[in-house]
Scaffold this motif. Structure first.
Motif, mmCIF file in Angstrom:
data_model
loop_
_atom_site.group_PDB
_atom_site.id
_atom_site.type_symbol
_atom_site.label_atom_id
_atom_site.label_comp_id
_atom_site.label_asym_id
_atom_site.label_seq_id
_atom_site.Cartn_x
_atom_site.Cartn_y
_atom_site.Cartn_z
ATOM 1 N N MET A 1 7.594 27.594 -41.308
ATOM 2 C CA MET A 1 7.436 28.797 -42.142
ATOM 3 C C MET A 1 8.351 28.705 -43.358
ATOM 4 S SD MET A 1 7.103 32.098 -39.690
ATOM 5 C CE MET A 1 6.150 32.041 -38.177
ATOM 6 N N ASN A 2 7.826 29.143 -44.491
ATOM 7 C CA ASN A 2 8.616 29.130 -45.712
ATOM 8 C C ASN A 2 9.408 30.430 -45.799
ATOM 9 O OD1 ASN A 2 9.602 28.533 -48.144
ATOM 10 N ND2 ASN A 2 7.697 28.913 -49.286
ATOM 11 N N SER A 3 10.654 30.372 -45.372
ATOM 12 C CA SER A 3 11.374 31.623 -45.189
ATOM 13 C C SER A 3 12.859 31.385 -45.418
ATOM 14 C CB SER A 3 11.081 32.066 -43.753
ATOM 15 O OG SER A 3 12.036 32.915 -43.251
ATOM 16 N N GLN A 4 13.558 32.431 -45.849
ATOM 17 C CA GLN A 4 14.992 32.285 -46.153
ATOM 18 C C GLN A 4 15.871 32.931 -45.105
ATOM 19 O OE1 GLN A 4 16.105 33.770 -49.926
ATOM 20 N NE2 GLN A 4 15.795 31.760 -50.858
ATOM 21 N N THR A 5 16.986 32.270 -44.807
ATOM 22 C CA THR A 5 17.940 32.895 -43.876
ATOM 23 C C THR A 5 18.698 33.972 -44.633
ATOM 24 O OG1 THR A 5 18.294 30.736 -42.888
ATOM 25 C CG2 THR A 5 19.861 32.436 -42.304
ATOM 26 N N ILE A 6 18.616 35.215 -44.144
ATOM 27 C CA ILE A 6 19.385 36.255 -44.825
ATOM 28 C C ILE A 6 20.697 36.566 -44.119
ATOM 29 C CG2 ILE A 6 17.566 37.419 -46.142
ATOM 30 C CD1 ILE A 6 17.455 39.423 -43.734
ATOM 31 N N LYS A 7 20.775 36.192 -42.861
ATOM 32 C CA LYS A 7 22.008 36.484 -42.111
ATOM 33 C C LYS A 7 22.108 35.546 -40.930
ATOM 34 C CE LYS A 7 22.524 41.403 -42.691
ATOM 35 N NZ LYS A 7 21.320 42.105 -42.929
ATOM 36 N N GLU A 8 23.327 35.348 -40.473
ATOM 37 C CA GLU A 8 23.506 34.644 -39.200
ATOM 38 C C GLU A 8 24.436 35.504 -38.357
ATOM 39 O OE1 GLU A 8 24.222 30.483 -39.397
ATOM 40 O OE2 GLU A 8 24.504 30.387 -37.213
ATOM 41 N N VAL A 9 23.976 35.816 -37.169
ATOM 42 C CA VAL A 9 24.744 36.722 -36.303
ATOM 43 C C VAL A 9 24.780 36.165 -34.879
ATOM 44 C CG1 VAL A 9 24.317 38.904 -37.535
ATOM 45 C CG2 VAL A 9 22.616 38.066 -35.902
ATOM 46 N N ASP A 10 25.597 36.797 -34.059
ATOM 47 C CA ASP A 10 25.588 36.404 -32.647
ATOM 48 C C ASP A 10 24.282 36.828 -31.983
ATOM 49 O OD1 ASP A 10 28.171 35.246 -32.540
ATOM 50 O OD2 ASP A 10 29.061 37.249 -32.536
ATOM 51 N N ALA A 11 23.858 38.065 -32.271
ATOM 52 C CA ALA A 11 22.678 38.556 -31.547
ATOM 53 C C ALA A 11 21.765 39.377 -32.436
ATOM 54 C CB ALA A 11 23.121 39.405 -30.365
ATOM 55 N N VAL A 12 20.466 39.153 -32.264
ATOM 56 C CA VAL A 12 19.469 40.055 -32.845
ATOM 57 C C VAL A 12 18.864 40.835 -31.681
ATOM 58 C CG1 VAL A 12 17.182 40.199 -33.910
ATOM 59 C CG2 VAL A 12 18.905 38.704 -34.887
ATOM 60 N N VAL A 13 18.841 42.137 -31.863
ATOM 61 C CA VAL A 13 18.255 43.015 -30.844
ATOM 62 C C VAL A 13 17.030 43.676 -31.463
ATOM 63 C CG1 VAL A 13 18.654 45.051 -29.395
ATOM 64 C CG2 VAL A 13 20.548 43.475 -29.848
ATOM 65 N N LEU A 14 15.950 43.741 -30.708
ATOM 66 C CA LEU A 14 14.730 44.369 -31.218
ATOM 67 C C LEU A 14 14.620 45.796 -30.715
ATOM 68 C CD1 LEU A 14 13.895 41.677 -32.238
ATOM 69 C CD2 LEU A 14 11.757 41.858 -31.013
ATOM 70 N N GLY A 15 14.489 46.731 -31.644
ATOM 71 C CA GLY A 15 14.208 48.110 -31.269
ATOM 72 C C GLY A 15 15.447 48.970 -31.211
ATOM 73 N N ALA A 16 15.362 50.181 -31.800
ATOM 74 C CA ALA A 16 16.508 51.103 -31.802
ATOM 75 C C ALA A 16 16.211 52.334 -30.965
ATOM 76 C CB ALA A 16 16.872 51.483 -33.241
ATOM 77 N N GLY A 17 15.668 52.078 -29.773
ATOM 78 C CA GLY A 17 15.503 53.166 -28.814
ATOM 79 C C GLY A 17 16.686 53.184 -27.863
ATOM 80 N N PHE A 18 16.502 53.782 -26.698
ATOM 81 C CA PHE A 18 17.593 53.843 -25.711
ATOM 82 C C PHE A 18 18.201 52.456 -25.485
ATOM 83 C CE2 PHE A 18 16.253 58.089 -24.232
ATOM 84 C CZ PHE A 18 17.475 58.621 -23.844
ATOM 85 N N ALA A 19 17.335 51.428 -25.375
ATOM 86 C CA ALA A 19 17.823 50.087 -25.039
ATOM 87 C C ALA A 19 18.602 49.470 -26.201
ATOM 88 C CB ALA A 19 16.640 49.196 -24.666
ATOM 89 N N GLY A 20 17.986 49.449 -27.372
ATOM 90 C CA GLY A 20 18.610 48.788 -28.521
ATOM 91 C C GLY A 20 19.921 49.437 -28.933
ATOM 92 N N LEU A 21 19.971 50.761 -28.877
ATOM 93 C CA LEU A 21 21.199 51.452 -29.308
ATOM 94 C C LEU A 21 22.367 51.090 -28.389
ATOM 95 C CD1 LEU A 21 19.897 55.050 -30.191
ATOM 96 C CD2 LEU A 21 20.496 53.203 -31.765
ATOM 97 N N TYR A 22 22.097 51.118 -27.089
ATOM 98 C CA TYR A 22 23.196 50.832 -26.171
ATOM 99 C C TYR A 22 23.573 49.347 -26.201
ATOM 100 C CZ TYR A 22 26.118 50.946 -21.971
ATOM 101 O OH TYR A 22 27.169 50.831 -21.099
ATOM 102 N N MET A 23 22.571 48.486 -26.393
ATOM 103 C CA MET A 23 22.856 47.041 -26.468
ATOM 104 C C MET A 23 23.785 46.776 -27.656
ATOM 105 S SD MET A 23 21.837 44.299 -24.684
ATOM 106 C CE MET A 23 23.477 43.642 -24.642
ATOM 107 N N LEU A 24 23.462 47.413 -28.778
ATOM 108 C CA LEU A 24 24.304 47.254 -29.972
ATOM 109 C C LEU A 24 25.723 47.745 -29.680
ATOM 110 C CD1 LEU A 24 24.819 46.816 -33.022
ATOM 111 C CD2 LEU A 24 23.775 49.042 -33.452
ATOM 112 N N HIS A 25 25.814 48.905 -29.072
ATOM 113 C CA HIS A 25 27.141 49.469 -28.787
ATOM 114 C C HIS A 25 27.951 48.535 -27.880
ATOM 115 C CE1 HIS A 25 30.240 52.380 -28.056
ATOM 116 N NE2 HIS A 25 29.974 52.412 -26.762
#
Ligand code: NA7
Length: 541
Positions: A1-25
């Motif tokens: 895929m022709n795509s640019q890296t915009i960030k490098e992080v330890d973790a990407v979490v999908l979704g900001a519902g109950f699961a994503g919010l607590y995972m981020l925290h």
């Protein structure tokens, strides 16, 4: 895929519902850089998207919340027994602000693909704007019921009025005053929406494929003393929910329904019916394992439907004939009563199937129904659906869809991970118990386990974690063996995939009890992640 890296992080979490919010925290509090990608423009997940009239949770509000913070529990006050969508959304917004989570959430960002790069040992997470994020860990928190099912009915594009799916409801109020409304589907969403829309619309036509066993919710405002006592009891409540079979503090009666006399059993069912909520499901412990007991519960509910609905022909159409509980238990507020209104019509689409949608309404094999609005309360492609919407590829470019043969042979270890997809974690994934557990409590367990695992990997200098094939085969086999001892597998529902045309039938929920599951996951971790391959890059290269 022709795509640019915009960030490098330890973790990407999908979704900001109950699961994503607590995972981020959790991850942030352990010092891991984390980005949550959220398709919507706000937090809330399922509670952000499901804004249809009457939408509410069917788990009691004092249980349906996070328990990781005593302060949070004390600060937030629920107004009623079963919280409406807007109140839960306010709660999740409060949580996002309270723990300053928004700074690490990228809104309006849909993840289209996530590929494990075997050279860099990183996940490349592709976004809808064509860019990508590099991450060591890829964690899905996209829920089990987020891939909406709009049935492929001929002619929908010709319909001149507006149509909606309950799971993608517009943010502005939809006004049904003076409108002829048709609603397809009588699951939890349809059953919540029907009585509310019936009061507003000029005419409501309900297109029912399968009737439901629904129990009165008996919602009511909470009184102040009750709330104060509940908050004072927080620690005990938390422990009882976290160590329970279903993530709620209710004890299941340990007795068979067949052990009681007819009179006694009727009294037990009557009491649960009057109490409302999930008390009915907990009356006896064999309602979902013994066909005779099941039929007693089923017949009790049918008798209630016949009492409530005045027209006996309509009542009969509303009486389910399949086994009680094999579709998810629905709770309602005046659902059957709605059929006593003059402006509500019930169409049994098993008797007279929908042939097509026309410019002006719905044509069944018997009749044309003129409509201004159509609502699809037709549910979701559950469990695997949300995961398959994303092009997730593990080792050798194999997609999750290929590995699981379109859902015909799902294999996971603990419902959290799957072989061939290193450093991928699924919150509330297939083969976890979560969809039959009070969801926030199930989510907390998953999130805490994942965060601890990632922390352990860092502490022990381990770069990759992935289950052994044998461990996941054993887990999947264990899940199926337990499921096969129950009546669940005999039902046609989103539990089994039977609601989606062409979807392979399989039962993907762990039924051994949330308490046992939690203990088992804990033991796996205690035994240095038994069943997992823990790999260091230097030993790989
Ligand atoms: P559900 O419970 O899957 O219900 C969907 C309803 O839509 C159900 O009555 C289906 O009938 C009906 N349906 C689906 N496709 C069609 C077609 N093509 N024609 C007619 N009727 C159809 O989804 P909900 O959104 O109500 O609830 C989902 C979960 O949210 C619920 O379990 C709770 O956990 C909360 P069927 O029964 O398949 O014959």
């Amino acid at each position: 895929m022709n795509s640019q890296t915009i960030k490098e992080v330890d973790a990407v979490v999908l979704g900001a519902g109950f699961a994503g919010l607590y995972m981020l925290h959790q991850l942030r509090s352990k010092g891991f850089s984390t980005i949550v990608c959220e398709a919507g423009d706000g937090v809330g997940g399922v509670w952000y998207w499901n804004r249809y009239p009457g939408a509410r949770c069917d788990i009691e509000s004092i249980y349906y919340n996070y328990t990781f913070s005593k302060e949070l529990y004390e600060e937030w006050t629920w107004t009623s027994r079963f919280p409406e969508q807007a109140e839960i959304l306010r709660y999740l917004n409060y949580v996002a602000d309270r723990f300053q989570l928004r700074t690490d959430i990228q809104f309006n960002t849909r993840v289209t693909a996530a590929h494990f790069d075997e050279e860099r040992h990183k996940w490349i997470v592709y976004l809808n704007d064509g860019q990508h994020i590099l991450a060591k860990y890829f964690i899905t928190g996209i829920g089990c019921l987020s891939a909406a099912n709009v049935p492929n009915i001929q002619g929908l594009q010709q319909f001149s009025g507006n149509w909606y799916h309950t799971g993608h409801w517009p943010h502005e109020k939809v006004d049904f005053t003076g409108k002829r409304v048709g609603i397809i589907g009588t699951g939890s969403s349809g059953i919540q929406a029907i009585p509310v829309i019936a009061k507003e619309a000029e005419q409501l036509t309900v297109f029912q494929r399968t009737p439901q066993y629904t129990i009165p919710a008996r919602n009511h405002p909470y009184d102040e003393n009750f709330i104060t006592e509940t908050k004072q009891n927080f620690e005990a409540l938390k422990q009882s929910m976290r160590n329970s079979i279903s993530g709620t503090p209710f004890a299941q009666n340990q007795q068979s329904a067949m052990e009681d006399s007819d009179d006694k059993r009727m009294a037990v069912f009557e009491e649960a019916w009057a109490q409302g909520g999930f008390a009915f499901a907990a009356t006896y412990d064999d309602l979902l394992t013994n066909e005779q007991s099941n039929e007693k519960a089923a017949e009790f509910i049918r008798s209630k439907i016949r009492q409530i609905v005045k027209d006996p022909v309509v009542a009969e159409k509303l009486c389910p004939k399949y086994m009680y509980g094999t579709k998810r238990q629905v709770l309602d507020s005046d659902y059957f009563e709605a059929y006593n209104r003059e402006n509500v019509v019930l169409v049994d689409v098993k008797e007279s199937p929908i042939k097509k949608i026309t410019e002006t309404g719905i044509q069944t094999t018997d009749e044309h129904y003129d409509l201004d609005r159509i609502i699809f309360a037709t549910g979701y492609d559950g469990m695997t659906g949300p995961l398959f919407k994303i092009d997730i590829r593990g080792r050798n470019g194999e997609t999750l869809k290929e590995k699981w043969e379109d859902g015909a042979s799902v294999q996971t270890y603990l419902g959290l991970t799957t072989a061939g997809f290193p450093n991928l974690f699924m919150i509330t994934g297939p083969e976890s118990p979560s969809v039959l557990v009070n969801m926030p409590i199930a989510i907390e367990q998953h999130v805490e386990w994942i965060a601890q695992c990632i922390d352990y990997l860092r502490e022990h200098d381990i770069d990759l974690v992935e289950p052994h094939k044998e461990a996941e085969e054993a887990w999947s086999k264990h899940c199926r063996e337990i499921a096969n001892t129950t009546l669940y597998v005999k039902g046609d529902s989103w539990y089994t995939g039977a609601n989606i045309e062409g979807k392979p039938r399989s039962f993907l929920i762990y039924l051994g009890g949330f308490d046992y599951y939690t203990k088992h996951c804990h033991e796996v971790a205690q035994n240095n992640y038994e069943g997992f391959k823990l790999m260091r890059l230097k030993s790989i290269s």
